[in-house]
Motif scaffolding. Structure first.
Motif, PDB file in Angstrom:
ATOM      1  N   SER A   7    -100.612  60.911 124.775  1.00 16.98           N
ATOM      2  CA  SER A   7    -100.607  61.380 123.400  1.00 16.98           C
ATOM      3  C   SER A   7     -99.238  61.897 123.050  1.00 16.98           C
ATOM      4  O   SER A   7     -98.497  62.371 123.913  1.00 16.98           O
ATOM      5  CB  SER A   7    -101.644  62.481 123.251  1.00 16.98           C
ATOM      6  OG  SER A   7    -101.055  63.636 122.728  1.00 16.98           O
ATOM      7  N   ASN A  12     -86.631  59.117 132.019  1.00 14.25           N
ATOM      8  CA  ASN A  12     -87.456  58.181 131.253  1.00 14.25           C
ATOM      9  C   ASN A  12     -86.975  58.046 129.800  1.00 14.25           C
ATOM     10  O   ASN A  12     -86.227  58.871 129.308  1.00 14.25           O
ATOM     11  CB  ASN A  12     -88.897  58.692 131.300  1.00 14.25           C
ATOM     12  CG  ASN A  12     -89.884  57.689 130.768  1.00 14.25           C
ATOM     13  OD1 ASN A  12     -89.756  56.490 131.008  1.00 14.25           O
ATOM     14  ND2 ASN A  12     -90.868  58.171 130.023  1.00 14.25           N
ATOM     15  N   LYS A  13     -87.486  57.018 129.138  1.00  7.05           N
ATOM     16  CA  LYS A  13     -87.224  56.726 127.728  1.00  7.05           C
ATOM     17  C   LYS A  13     -85.851  56.096 127.497  1.00  7.05           C
ATOM     18  O   LYS A  13     -85.227  56.302 126.461  1.00  7.05           O
ATOM     19  CB  LYS A  13     -87.405  57.968 126.831  1.00  7.05           C
ATOM     20  CG  LYS A  13     -88.766  58.654 126.980  1.00  7.05           C
ATOM     21  CD  LYS A  13     -89.131  59.518 125.815  1.00  7.05           C
ATOM     22  CE  LYS A  13     -90.441  60.274 126.090  1.00  7.05           C
ATOM     23  NZ  LYS A  13     -90.868  61.121 124.974  1.00  7.05           N
ATOM     24  N   ASN A  52     -94.592  65.757 127.168  1.00  3.96           N
ATOM     25  CA  ASN A  52     -93.926  64.745 126.349  1.00  3.96           C
ATOM     26  C   ASN A  52     -92.798  63.972 127.021  1.00  3.96           C
ATOM     27  O   ASN A  52     -92.151  63.157 126.376  1.00  3.96           O
ATOM     28  CB  ASN A  52     -93.393  65.347 125.044  1.00  3.96           C
ATOM     29  CG  ASN A  52     -94.271  64.960 123.874  1.00  3.96           C
ATOM     30  OD1 ASN A  52     -95.204  64.172 124.048  1.00  3.96           O
ATOM     31  ND2 ASN A  52     -93.997  65.490 122.727  1.00  3.96           N
ATOM     32  N   ALA A  53     -92.567  64.240 128.311  1.00  2.00           N
ATOM     33  CA  ALA A  53     -91.499  63.499 128.994  1.00  2.00           C
ATOM     34  C   ALA A  53     -91.933  62.059 129.264  1.00  2.00           C
ATOM     35  O   ALA A  53     -91.098  61.183 129.463  1.00  2.00           O
ATOM     36  CB  ALA A  53     -91.135  64.184 130.299  1.00  2.00           C
ATOM     37  N   GLY A  54     -93.251  61.839 129.251  1.00  3.30           N
ATOM     38  CA  GLY A  54     -93.760  60.483 129.503  1.00  3.30           C
ATOM     39  C   GLY A  54     -94.434  60.357 130.855  1.00  3.30           C
ATOM     40  O   GLY A  54     -94.612  59.253 131.366  1.00  3.30           O
ATOM     41  N   LYS A  55     -94.814  61.485 131.400  1.00  2.00           N
ATOM     42  CA  LYS A  55     -95.444  61.501 132.724  1.00  2.00           C
ATOM     43  C   LYS A  55     -96.737  60.684 132.736  1.00  2.00           C
ATOM     44  O   LYS A  55     -96.931  59.846 133.621  1.00  2.00           O
ATOM     45  CB  LYS A  55     -95.714  62.963 133.106  1.00  2.00           C
ATOM     46  CG  LYS A  55     -96.160  63.161 134.520  1.00  2.00           C
ATOM     47  CD  LYS A  55     -95.920  64.594 134.986  1.00  2.00           C
ATOM     48  CE  LYS A  55     -96.630  65.636 134.149  1.00  2.00           C
ATOM     49  NZ  LYS A  55     -98.091  65.502 134.206  1.00  2.00           N
ATOM     50  N   SER A  56     -97.605  60.912 131.768  1.00  2.00           N
ATOM     51  CA  SER A  56     -98.883  60.184 131.745  1.00  2.00           C
ATOM     52  C   SER A  56     -98.657  58.692 131.549  1.00  2.00           C
ATOM     53  O   SER A  56     -99.312  57.871 132.190  1.00  2.00           O
ATOM     54  CB  SER A  56     -99.787  60.687 130.629  1.00  2.00           C
ATOM     55  OG  SER A  56     -99.853  62.080 130.654  1.00  2.00           O
ATOM     56  N   THR A  57     -97.736  58.367 130.667  1.00  2.00           N
ATOM     57  CA  THR A  57     -97.443  56.951 130.416  1.00  2.00           C
ATOM     58  C   THR A  57     -96.959  56.300 131.709  1.00  2.00           C
ATOM     59  O   THR A  57     -97.370  55.196 132.063  1.00  2.00           O
ATOM     60  CB  THR A  57     -96.356  56.809 129.329  1.00  2.00           C
ATOM     61  OG1 THR A  57     -96.755  57.565 128.191  1.00  2.00           O
ATOM     62  CG2 THR A  57     -96.167  55.361 128.921  1.00  2.00           C
ATOM     63  N   ALA A 110     -91.014  53.967 130.682  1.00  2.00           N
ATOM     64  CA  ALA A 110     -92.421  53.800 131.061  1.00  2.00           C
ATOM     65  C   ALA A 110     -93.152  52.977 130.006  1.00  2.00           C
ATOM     66  O   ALA A 110     -94.034  52.186 130.316  1.00  2.00           O
ATOM     67  CB  ALA A 110     -93.083  55.156 131.247  1.00  2.00           C
ATOM     68  N   VAL A 111     -92.765  53.174 128.744  1.00  2.00           N
ATOM     69  CA  VAL A 111     -93.425  52.460 127.658  1.00  2.00           C
ATOM     70  C   VAL A 111     -93.145  50.953 127.740  1.00  2.00           C
ATOM     71  O   VAL A 111     -94.046  50.141 127.603  1.00  2.00           O
ATOM     72  CB  VAL A 111     -92.979  53.022 126.292  1.00  2.00           C
ATOM     73  CG1 VAL A 111     -93.059  51.989 125.206  1.00  2.00           C
ATOM     74  CG2 VAL A 111     -93.849  54.221 125.923  1.00  2.00           C
ATOM     75  N   ASP A 166     -85.319  53.256 126.690  1.00  2.00           N
ATOM     76  CA  ASP A 166     -85.407  52.323 125.549  1.00  2.00           C
ATOM     77  C   ASP A 166     -84.938  52.933 124.234  1.00  2.00           C
ATOM     78  O   ASP A 166     -84.638  52.217 123.287  1.00  2.00           O
ATOM     79  CB  ASP A 166     -86.852  51.824 125.407  1.00  2.00           C
ATOM     80  CG  ASP A 166     -87.824  52.963 125.194  1.00  2.00           C
ATOM     81  OD1 ASP A 166     -88.371  53.086 124.102  1.00  2.00           O
ATOM     82  OD2 ASP A 166     -88.027  53.781 126.125  1.00  2.00           O
TER      83      ASP A 166
HETATM   84  P1  GDP Z   1     -96.545  63.575 129.097  1.00  2.00           P
HETATM   85  O1  GDP Z   1     -96.855  64.761 128.245  1.00  2.00           O
HETATM   86  O2  GDP Z   1     -95.318  63.784 129.916  1.00  2.00           O
HETATM   87  O3  GDP Z   1     -97.684  63.090 129.910  1.00  2.00           O
HETATM   88  O4  GDP Z   1     -96.120  62.417 128.083  1.00  2.00           O
HETATM   89  P2  GDP Z   1     -96.907  61.137 127.554  1.00  2.00           P
HETATM   90  O5  GDP Z   1     -96.977  60.086 128.601  1.00  2.00           O
HETATM   91  O6  GDP Z   1     -98.163  61.551 126.879  1.00  2.00           O
HETATM   92  O7  GDP Z   1     -95.835  60.632 126.478  1.00  2.00           O
HETATM   93  C1  GDP Z   1     -95.421  61.443 125.414  1.00  2.00           C
HETATM   94  C2  GDP Z   1     -94.901  60.574 124.301  1.00  2.00           C
HETATM   95  O8  GDP Z   1     -93.726  59.891 124.726  1.00  2.00           O
HETATM   96  C3  GDP Z   1     -95.883  59.483 123.876  1.00  2.00           C
HETATM   97  O9  GDP Z   1     -95.776  59.312 122.491  1.00  2.00           O
HETATM   98  C4  GDP Z   1     -95.382  58.266 124.622  1.00  2.00           C
HETATM   99  O10 GDP Z   1     -95.725  57.069 123.974  1.00  2.00           O
HETATM  100  C5  GDP Z   1     -93.896  58.500 124.612  1.00  2.00           C
HETATM  101  N1  GDP Z   1     -93.251  57.843 125.753  1.00  2.00           N
HETATM  102  C6  GDP Z   1     -93.590  57.881 127.053  1.00  2.00           C
HETATM  103  N2  GDP Z   1     -92.761  57.132 127.801  1.00  2.00           N
HETATM  104  C7  GDP Z   1     -91.859  56.609 126.948  1.00  2.00           C
HETATM  105  C8  GDP Z   1     -90.728  55.726 127.098  1.00  2.00           C
HETATM  106  O11 GDP Z   1     -90.362  55.254 128.170  1.00  2.00           O
HETATM  107  N3  GDP Z   1     -90.050  55.441 125.946  1.00  2.00           N
HETATM  108  C9  GDP Z   1     -90.419  55.923 124.728  1.00  2.00           C
HETATM  109  N4  GDP Z   1     -89.699  55.567 123.670  1.00  2.00           N
HETATM  110  N5  GDP Z   1     -91.453  56.739 124.558  1.00  2.00           N
HETATM  111  C10 GDP Z   1     -92.172  57.080 125.642  1.00  2.00           C
END
Ligand code: GDP
Length: 367
Positions: free
Chosen positions: A195, A104-105, A170-175, A141-142, A107
């Motif tokens: 978050s 992920n990420k 912070n990997a973006g799982k929730s997003t 994911a964003v 972008d």
């Molecule tokens: P989780 O801890 O894996 O559930 O992560 P979150 O979904 O809470 O995302 C953690 C942070 O990474 C947040 O600030 C998101 O906005 C950011 N994030 C998630 N997906 C992406 C992505 O595809 N690109 C970018 N640039 N940031 C992302």
């Protein structure tokens, strides 16, 4: 007709029957004017939860339960911090279940990124770490990039089974899951509160699928070897990139030093003049100086000019990592949780100073 209630925090439809499912709030909560689902309730109390140190063993025990299931495991990886977002020992935790990687990420990566090389590099790293993924999907994911491909890959590989979504914080799982639910149902917004602070997802959450199976969101695993774990929420905004990273290049000769904020010091010890390109968050301050002045500047300016961290004493002490480049191909020096520095292709000795415990590794340059 029964009135529908929605969580004030995330907008999910509330229910009070099933504590393990999305949108649960205890019956007593419905008497209040401002109703939060269990999940948001816990997140609002994050400060309190965070101060209790998280026990990685608990998380790993939960994760280990997956080994006894027959399911597809989807590991969400932060492509910007691949090794730092890998779940250590995942091959043990998930047993014989197949693995799909969502890197992920994307972008955050510059336009010139060689995606074919990134993909190769992911397979190679996964292999080194003891896993042979069924597939790797590069997502954002964003931005919603490659979401359809990711959903199709999950649907294809799950073969009618449950799906466990795993990842470090912070990997973006929730997003990803929010978007997945939105794309699948098209009904509600941000179902799971996301978050930028590590450790927000605390429960295993079951999201029912059409065929009676479930998608299971597992708690995010905290890793202490990432620089980002040592930062305050305010500092994270500077350290964790929010936009496409603009590479910043420096022509260095030996006996020159660059500081990445007050977190990392890189000494070019020996070698021909060559370029060092920093792929770190755009607002991060980078300072270049002569190595002979570096001790003094570090002593005087860490926490002042060289920030973050505002308070360097919060970070573990610096330890040195000596890196020898053989001059054959460009290398990336990767600092877990921060980004990487791409070197030129000259033979070189480089000394990286990083807080003790923070992973510093090298790889073939990916850009
Ligand atoms: P989780 O801890 O894996 O559930 O992560 P979150 O979904 O809470 O995302 C953690 C942070 O990474 C947040 O600030 C998101 O906005 C950011 N994030 C998630 N997906 C992406 C992505 O595809 N690109 C970018 N640039 N940031 C992302």
């Amino acid at each position: 007709e029964e009135k529908q209630f929605h969580c004030e925090g995330c907008g999910v439809k509330l229910q009070s029957e099933s504590p393990d499912h999305l949108g649960y709030a205890p019956p007593s909560a419905f008497e209040r004017e401002y109703i939060l689902c269990k999940r948001c309730y816990r997140i609002r109390h994050y400060g309190e939860i965070a101060s209790i140190s998280q026990n990685p063993d608990e998380y790993l025990k939960k994760l280990g339960e997956i080994a006894n299931t027959d399911s597809l495991v989807v590991q969400v990886i932060d492509l910007f911090d691949f090794s730092g977002s890998w779940i250590p020992g995942i091959h043990r935790h998930i047993g014989k279940n197949p693995l799909l990687i969502l890197a992920n990420k994307t972008d955050l990566f510059p336009k010139l990124t060689k995606w074919g090389r990134v993909r190769e590099w992911i397979y190679a790293l996964a292999k080194d770490l003891g896993m042979k993924p069924l597939d790797v999907v590069l997502t954002s994911a964003v931005k919603g990039t490659k979401m359809e491909e990711a959903i199709a890959a999950i649907e294809h590989h799950r073969r009618g089974k449950d799906v466990y979504i795993v990842g470090t914080t912070n990997a973006g799982k929730s997003t990803f899951i929010n978007r997945l639910i939105r794309d699948l149902e098209g009904s509600f917004e941000d179902v799971i509160t996301t978050s930028p602070y590590p450790g927000t997802t605390l429960d295993m959450i079951r999201i029912p699928l059409d065929d009676g199976k479930s998608l299971i969101d597992t708690p995010g695993i905290v890793r202490s070897d990432r620089l980002s774990e040592w930062m305050t929420p305010e500092e994270l905004k500077v350290v964790v990139p929010a936009d496409t990273v603009k590479p910043r290049g420096y022509q260095l000769q030996d006996q020159q030093t660059i500081f990445l904020g007050g977190m990392i010091r890189i000494d070019y010890v020996k070698g021909e003049r060559q370029s060092f390109v920093c792929y770190t968050s755009n607002p991060l301050y980078i300072h270049r100086t002569k190595s002979e002045n570096a001790d003094r500047i570090a002593g005087e300016q860490r926490g002042k000019l060289l920030v973050p961290p505002a308070d360097p004493s919060r970070l573990p002490a610096w330890v040195k990592h000596d890196i020898h480049l053989n001059g054959q191909e460009k290398q990336d020096i990767v600092i877990s949780g921060l980004g990487w520095i791409s070197t030129g292709s000259e033979k070189a000795t480089i000394r990286v100073w990083a807080p003790k415990g923070v992973q510093v590794t090298t790889r073939k340059a990916i850009i």
